[in-house]
Design a protein around this motif. Sequence first.
Motif, PDB file in Angstrom:
ATOM      1  N   SER A  73       0.800  -1.224   0.000  1.00 19.17           N
ATOM      2  CA  SER A  73       0.000   0.000   0.000  1.00 19.17           C
ATOM      3  C   SER A  73       0.835   1.278   0.000  1.00 19.17           C
ATOM      4  O   SER A  73       0.428   2.275  -0.538  1.00 19.17           O
ATOM      5  CB  SER A  73      -0.984   0.003   1.159  1.00 19.17           C
ATOM      6  OG  SER A  73      -0.304  -0.041   2.380  1.00 19.17           O
ATOM      7  N   GLY A  74       2.015   1.300   0.600  1.00 19.01           N
ATOM      8  CA  GLY A  74       2.732   2.570   0.602  1.00 19.01           C
ATOM      9  C   GLY A  74       4.231   2.413   0.457  1.00 19.01           C
ATOM     10  O   GLY A  74       5.001   3.142   1.063  1.00 19.01           O
ATOM     11  N   TRP A  75       4.666   1.475  -0.336  1.00 20.31           N
ATOM     12  CA  TRP A  75       6.095   1.197  -0.397  1.00 20.31           C
ATOM     13  C   TRP A  75       6.448   0.695  -1.798  1.00 20.31           C
ATOM     14  O   TRP A  75       5.674  -0.022  -2.418  1.00 20.31           O
ATOM     15  CB  TRP A  75       6.451   0.123   0.646  1.00 20.31           C
ATOM     16  CG  TRP A  75       7.909  -0.073   0.851  1.00 20.31           C
ATOM     17  CD1 TRP A  75       8.775   0.775   1.465  1.00 20.31           C
ATOM     18  CD2 TRP A  75       8.670  -1.201   0.429  1.00 20.31           C
ATOM     19  NE1 TRP A  75      10.030   0.244   1.461  1.00 20.31           N
ATOM     20  CE2 TRP A  75      10.007  -0.964   0.835  1.00 20.31           C
ATOM     21  CE3 TRP A  75       8.356  -2.382  -0.248  1.00 20.31           C
ATOM     22  CZ2 TRP A  75      11.024  -1.867   0.584  1.00 20.31           C
ATOM     23  CZ3 TRP A  75       9.368  -3.286  -0.497  1.00 20.31           C
ATOM     24  CH2 TRP A  75      10.689  -3.026  -0.078  1.00 20.31           C
ATOM     25  N   GLY A  76       7.624   1.094  -2.297  1.00 21.13           N
ATOM     26  CA  GLY A  76       8.079   0.582  -3.592  1.00 21.13           C
ATOM     27  C   GLY A  76       7.405   1.227  -4.785  1.00 21.13           C
ATOM     28  O   GLY A  76       7.530   0.747  -5.910  1.00 21.13           O
ATOM     29  N   GLU A  77       6.702   2.335  -4.555  1.00 18.29           N
ATOM     30  CA  GLU A  77       5.974   2.960  -5.673  1.00 18.29           C
ATOM     31  C   GLU A  77       6.896   3.444  -6.783  1.00 18.29           C
ATOM     32  O   GLU A  77       6.495   3.464  -7.940  1.00 18.29           O
ATOM     33  CB  GLU A  77       5.145   4.148  -5.183  1.00 18.29           C
ATOM     34  CG  GLU A  77       3.781   3.753  -4.682  1.00 18.29           C
ATOM     35  CD  GLU A  77       3.550   4.240  -3.277  1.00 18.29           C
ATOM     36  OE1 GLU A  77       4.563   4.406  -2.547  1.00 18.29           O
ATOM     37  OE2 GLU A  77       2.388   4.438  -2.905  1.00 18.29           O
ATOM     38  N   GLU A  78       8.109   3.878  -6.399  1.00 18.13           N
ATOM     39  CA  GLU A  78       9.000   4.393  -7.428  1.00 18.13           C
ATOM     40  C   GLU A  78       9.570   3.259  -8.270  1.00 18.13           C
ATOM     41  O   GLU A  78       9.805   3.416  -9.462  1.00 18.13           O
ATOM     42  CB  GLU A  78      10.153   5.196  -6.813  1.00 18.13           C
ATOM     43  CG  GLU A  78       9.789   6.621  -6.444  1.00 18.13           C
ATOM     44  CD  GLU A  78       8.951   6.684  -5.182  1.00 18.13           C
ATOM     45  OE1 GLU A  78       9.210   5.870  -4.273  1.00 18.13           O
ATOM     46  OE2 GLU A  78       8.021   7.496  -5.124  1.00 18.13           O
ATOM     47  N   ILE A  79       9.812   2.137  -7.631  1.00 11.68           N
ATOM     48  CA  ILE A  79      10.431   1.013  -8.335  1.00 11.68           C
ATOM     49  C   ILE A  79       9.439   0.371  -9.307  1.00 11.68           C
ATOM     50  O   ILE A  79       9.751   0.101 -10.460  1.00 11.68           O
ATOM     51  CB  ILE A  79      10.916  -0.064  -7.330  1.00 11.68           C
ATOM     52  CG1 ILE A  79      11.736   0.561  -6.214  1.00 11.68           C
ATOM     53  CG2 ILE A  79      11.673  -1.181  -8.047  1.00 11.68           C
ATOM     54  CD1 ILE A  79      13.017   1.220  -6.664  1.00 11.68           C
TER      55      ILE A  79
END
Length: 418
Positions: A73-79
């Motif tokens: 839900s709030g992690w790794g969005e850039e990757i």
Amino acid sequence: MGEFTQARRLRRMPQPMSFPERGISQNDVLRMLTEKLCKNIPPEQNFCNPYAGPPHPFTRMAWELAQNSFFVSGWGEEIYRGTHEMEMEAVRMVSSLLNLDDEKSLGFITSGGTESNLLAMRTAKLLAERRKKTSRPEIVMPYSGHFSFRLAGNLFGIRVREIELNDDLTPKMDQVESLINENTIAVVCSAPEGTLQVMDPIKEFAEIAERKNVYLHVDAAFGGFLFPFMKDLGYSVPAFDFSLPSVCSMMTDSHKLGLVPIAASFVIFRENYVFDDIPTEHVTIHTITSTKNGGLAAAAWGLFQLLGREGYRKYLQNALEIANALARGISGIQGVKLLAPNKQLYTVLGFTTTDRTPVENLYKEILSRRWGVGLERTPGPRGMPFIRISLSPMREKRYAEGFIGALEESVRAARSKA
Ligand SMILES: *Cc1c(COP(=O)(O)O)cnc(C)c1O
């Protein structure tokens, strides 16, 4: 009452089995694996749950393209930016289906309806705590509410206060207000409930929630991928969604009538402020399971694009036609009768025996003919066993005819042995 009142049985385990010392050949494993799978009821003869479908064939392609990605839900969005975009856009599309087109709303793809409901209850509880409302949280819901709410009660220390049911399994609405008190953190209702798809009077619940100023969650596990399309098809559908202003959160299971593979459900909150100050540490995980296969977001997002409302209408119409054909077929068989014959038919049917033939025996006869159905109990303290069909919108009509034939044989066999 409320806490696992219908706890039934321990899980049956096989004999103890040692961990293999040496590996065997891939071909041998595949052969053994196939043998195991042959014990399952064949998917096309499985009338037990909507997932048996199988999921829409397109989802496999989408899944494969995205399976090496993930979303949290709030992690790794850039990757994995594209995968995250697909999750969030899928949430927006489902929100829109539920009449919520608002920037302030927020939602997630979860691992299933159970997680969605747990998450809604946790959120309502934390919200009440922040407002210093209560240290003894309670929720109010009809007895027909899903197990996941009692699980939430158990996990999060919430007392579940249950509304009794009328004979037609609708909740006794005159009890609702007297069950709400200063400890109530949420009222829960279902559109429709899961056992026999009986619709709770959502509008009445919404009016009570508004008057009492209490959080309202609607479990639309089936309804979210059912009612919008039934409405398009010209059926009269009562208001059940965010068009009712006091509905704070909703969930719907895309892996049921949404034709997305397991495990994918949506939970949606009208206002994102409910997540302010929720402790998530630096990873900002708002869901209960964290890392999920990116294939799920791609399957959901891709399928919504592929089918549109138009495509879903077509599948749903098919399911409704099959449900009606099955209802006619069952009504024509001596020795069984439909439960709730007068209610609007959706994708679930229940039936029971009319003589002293135990329902359990009929169930075994049906299974022995390699057709899948559920053995369920009607909700409430005096629940009665019955046989439940829950259709996949992917089901083919000819299998419905085959099912009725097998049911006729099964009824005869069960009666002759009774
Ligand atoms: C199926 C169902 C759930 C739970 O969903 P899972 O995906 O099995 O966890 C919750 N509520 C209702 C009404 C359901 O029918």
